[in-house]
Design a protein around this motif. Structure first.
Motif, PDB file in Angstrom:
ATOM      1  N   THR A  80       0.828  -1.202   0.000  1.00 14.02           N
ATOM      2  CA  THR A  80       0.000   0.000   0.000  1.00 14.02           C
ATOM      3  C   THR A  80       0.868   1.260   0.000  1.00 14.02           C
ATOM      4  N   ALA A  81       2.092   1.150   0.598  1.00  9.64           N
ATOM      5  CA  ALA A  81       2.971   2.308   0.645  1.00  9.64           C
ATOM      6  C   ALA A  81       3.762   2.437  -0.651  1.00  9.64           C
ATOM      7  N   VAL A  82       4.477   3.476  -0.797  1.00  3.10           N
ATOM      8  CA  VAL A  82       5.300   3.686  -1.989  1.00  3.10           C
ATOM      9  C   VAL A  82       6.364   2.598  -2.010  1.00  3.10           C
ATOM     10  N   ILE A  83       6.557   1.971  -3.199  1.00  3.65           N
ATOM     11  CA  ILE A  83       7.516   0.872  -3.256  1.00  3.65           C
ATOM     12  C   ILE A  83       8.732   1.265  -4.062  1.00  3.65           C
ATOM     13  N   GLY A  84       9.860   0.699  -3.672  1.00  3.38           N
ATOM     14  CA  GLY A  84      11.106   0.997  -4.346  1.00  3.38           C
ATOM     15  C   GLY A  84      11.328   0.062  -5.510  1.00  3.38           C
ATOM     16  N   MET A  85      12.384   0.286  -6.292  1.00  2.00           N
ATOM     17  CA  MET A  85      12.719  -0.513  -7.466  1.00  2.00           C
ATOM     18  C   MET A  85      12.955  -1.969  -7.093  1.00  2.00           C
ATOM     19  N   LYS A  86      13.662  -2.186  -5.974  1.00  2.00           N
ATOM     20  CA  LYS A  86      14.005  -3.542  -5.546  1.00  2.00           C
ATOM     21  C   LYS A  86      12.751  -4.322  -5.192  1.00  2.00           C
ATOM     22  N   ASP A  87      11.824  -3.623  -4.481  1.00  2.00           N
ATOM     23  CA  ASP A  87      10.566  -4.273  -4.095  1.00  2.00           C
ATOM     24  C   ASP A  87       9.796  -4.697  -5.338  1.00  2.00           C
ATOM     25  N   LEU A  88       9.775  -3.788  -6.310  1.00  2.00           N
ATOM     26  CA  LEU A  88       9.042  -4.052  -7.556  1.00  2.00           C
ATOM     27  C   LEU A  88       9.623  -5.267  -8.281  1.00  2.00           C
ATOM     28  N   GLU A  89      10.947  -5.340  -8.288  1.00  2.00           N
ATOM     29  CA  GLU A  89      11.651  -6.449  -8.923  1.00  2.00           C
ATOM     30  C   GLU A  89      11.239  -7.771  -8.270  1.00  2.00           C
ATOM     31  N   ALA A  90      11.192  -7.732  -6.935  1.00  2.00           N
ATOM     32  CA  ALA A  90      10.839  -8.952  -6.174  1.00  2.00           C
ATOM     33  C   ALA A  90       9.413  -9.391  -6.501  1.00  2.00           C
ATOM     34  N   ILE A  91       8.525  -8.370  -6.592  1.00  2.00           N
ATOM     35  CA  ILE A  91       7.105  -8.693  -6.896  1.00  2.00           C
ATOM     36  C   ILE A  91       6.989  -9.317  -8.278  1.00  2.00           C
ATOM     37  N   ILE A  92       7.706  -8.705  -9.260  1.00  2.00           N
ATOM     38  CA  ILE A  92       7.632  -9.231 -10.635  1.00  2.00           C
ATOM     39  C   ILE A  92       8.190 -10.658 -10.688  1.00  2.00           C
ATOM     40  N   LYS A  93       9.297 -10.878  -9.970  1.00  4.53           N
ATOM     41  CA  LYS A  93       9.927 -12.200  -9.935  1.00  4.53           C
ATOM     42  C   LYS A  93       8.925 -13.232  -9.397  1.00  4.53           C
ATOM     43  N   GLU A  94       8.253 -12.843  -8.312  1.00  2.00           N
ATOM     44  CA  GLU A  94       7.285 -13.755  -7.693  1.00  2.00           C
ATOM     45  C   GLU A  94       6.131 -14.053  -8.656  1.00  2.00           C
ATOM     46  N   LEU A  95       5.727 -12.969  -9.344  1.00  2.00           N
ATOM     47  CA  LEU A  95       4.643 -13.125 -10.336  1.00  2.00           C
ATOM     48  C   LEU A  95       5.031 -14.120 -11.427  1.00  2.00           C
ATOM     49  N   ILE A  96       6.271 -13.963 -11.955  1.00  2.00           N
ATOM     50  CA  ILE A  96       6.747 -14.856 -13.018  1.00  2.00           C
ATOM     51  C   ILE A  96       6.780 -16.294 -12.523  1.00  2.00           C
ATOM     52  N   GLU A  97       7.240 -16.478 -11.296  1.00  2.00           N
ATOM     53  CA  GLU A  97       7.305 -17.837 -10.734  1.00  2.00           C
ATOM     54  C   GLU A  97       5.907 -18.450 -10.623  1.00  2.00           C
ATOM     55  N   ASN A  98       4.962 -17.595 -10.189  1.00  2.00           N
ATOM     56  CA  ASN A  98       3.573 -18.081 -10.074  1.00  2.00           C
ATOM     57  C   ASN A  98       3.027 -18.518 -11.434  1.00  2.00           C
ATOM     58  N   VAL A  99       3.296 -17.681 -12.453  1.00  2.00           N
ATOM     59  CA  VAL A  99       2.821 -18.010 -13.810  1.00  2.00           C
ATOM     60  C   VAL A  99       3.450 -19.315 -14.276  1.00  2.00           C
ATOM     61  N   LYS A 100       4.778 -19.464 -13.991  1.00  2.00           N
ATOM     62  CA  LYS A 100       5.485 -20.678 -14.406  1.00  2.00           C
ATOM     63  C   LYS A 100       4.861 -21.912 -13.762  1.00  2.00           C
ATOM     64  N   SER A 101       4.586 -21.816 -12.463  1.00  2.00           N
ATOM     65  CA  SER A 101       4.027 -22.991 -11.772  1.00  2.00           C
ATOM     66  C   SER A 101       2.613 -23.296 -12.301  1.00  2.00           C
ATOM     67  N   LEU A 102       1.918 -22.220 -12.659  1.00  2.00           N
ATOM     68  CA  LEU A 102       0.575 -22.409 -13.227  1.00  2.00           C
ATOM     69  C   LEU A 102       0.655 -23.114 -14.586  1.00  2.00           C
ATOM     70  N   GLU A 103       1.697 -22.739 -15.351  1.00  2.00           N
ATOM     71  CA  GLU A 103       1.898 -23.371 -16.664  1.00  2.00           C
ATOM     72  C   GLU A 103       2.119 -24.861 -16.524  1.00  2.00           C
ATOM     73  N   SER A 104       2.933 -25.220 -15.511  1.00  2.00           N
ATOM     74  CA  SER A 104       3.208 -26.652 -15.348  1.00  2.00           C
ATOM     75  C   SER A 104       1.945 -27.391 -14.905  1.00  2.00           C
ATOM     76  N   VAL A 105       1.077 -26.701 -14.129  1.00  2.00           N
ATOM     77  CA  VAL A 105      -0.205 -27.314 -13.731  1.00  2.00           C
ATOM     78  C   VAL A 105      -1.064 -27.560 -14.978  1.00  2.00           C
TER      79      VAL A 105
END
Lengths: 127, 195
Positions: free
Chosen positions: B6-31
């Motif tokens: 909810t608060a302002v996020i930094g570049m590193k935080d954003l990177e972590a979120i995107i990484k997590e998102l990609i991992e989620n999509v990947k695991s969904l693909e394997s499902v």
């Protein structure tokens, strides 16, 4: 005076050829020899509207038109409404019997049946 | 589950979120990949099972007719025996022969009755057939459901346009509107979907 069995023209309606043959053989043994066959209600109704039959023995579950619908069609037809109908079916639930009776069947036999049961029901109908 | 900050996020935080998102999509693909194979296999297997059940029903019918033909022959013979015994009895044989003939006659009558009973027992074929028909109906419903699953899956996977999806759905419903979906229809559809 009741008709002799050999004079009674019967239409046996069942989609299974083996069942038609079983019923025909048992009827023959009981003295009924004037027997015709139909594979479903639709075919049966077409024959009934063309030829004169004295009695119908029908299965319930059939493709095109089932036995229950056939009974309803017979009862709704001015020329056929008094034709005796015996239902021979695997449907053995109380509500099935009630539904068939409501539609207008004269008697009801649950498969598998013995020749004695068929004989008894036939006699009851033609008494 | 991913929580958006909810608060302002930094570049590193954003990177972590995107990484997590990609991992989620990947695991969904394997499902999805995991589902794709069994769905495709099942849709092939069901028509085969349907055919097998239909073969069993046809076999049962054929064999029941064979048994009935044999019973008819036995019945004919018994009727002939009955006629011959009655003829012999009409000749007023001596008591010893008469009683034997009467005994043969009664056994023969018993056999005729039993043949008739056997006939009525053959209606097992009809009863079994009705149960098998229910299984066939069930298989047909499962097959239809599977085809619908495949359409939805392929539409999602291939990122199809609205018109393409409705085209596919139209084709599937055209096939499904037939009384029974043939293996050829299923194969053609699966091929179109790349399955």
């Amino acid at each position: 005076m009741p008709m002799p069995p050999s004079d009674i023209k019967i239409l046996v309606v069942d989609d299974m050829s083996t069942m038609r043959r079983i019923i025909r053989t048992i009827l023959n043994q009981l003295g009924y020899s004037n027997i015709e066959e139909a594979e479903n209600g639709k075919q049966a109704l077409a024959r009934l509207q063309k030829e004169k039959f004295d009695f119908v023995i029908t299965d319930w579950n059939m493709p095109e038109m089932d036995g229950l619908q056939l009974v309803k069609e017979i009862r709704a037809d001015e020329n056929l409404k008094s034709l005796p109908v015996l239902m021979v079916t695997a449907e053995a639930k109380k509500e099935n019997v009630m539904e068939a009776l409501k539609a207008g069947v004269n008697n009801y036999i649950v498969k598998p049946f013995t020749p004695e049961v068929l004989k008894e029901k036939m006699e009851k109908i033609f008494k | 589950m991913l929580k958006l900050p909810t608060a302002v996020i930094g570049m590193k935080d954003l990177e972590a979120i995107i990484k997590e998102l990609i991992e989620n999509v990947k695991s969904l693909e394997s499902v999805i990949e995991g589902i794709k194979k069994p769905v495709s296999e099942s849709s092939q297997l069901i028509p085969e099972t349907t055919r097998n059940i239909e073969d069993v029903m046809a076999y049962l019918e054929k064999e029941s007719h064979k048994i009935m033909s044999l019973l008819e022959e036995i019945n004919k013979n018994s009727e002939e025996i009955k006629k011959d015994i009655n003829f012999l009895l009409s000749l007023n044989p001596v008591n010893q022969i008469k009683s034997r003939l009467e005994s043969v006659n009664s056994k023969n009558e018993e056999n005729i009755k039993k043949i008739l009973e056997l006939y009525s027992h053959l209606s097992f074929h009809d009863l079994a057939g009705q149960q098998l028909k229910l299984v066939l109906e069930l298989l047909e419903n499962i097959k239809n459901a599977l085809l619908n699953v495949i359409v939805s899956q392929v539409a999602r996977e291939k990122d199809l346009k609205k018109e393409e999806i409705s085209g596919l759905k139209g084709k599937v419903s055209e096939i499904l509107s037939k009384d029974r979906v043939s293996q050829e229809d299923v194969d053609a559809l699966l091929e179109e979907f790349g399955l």
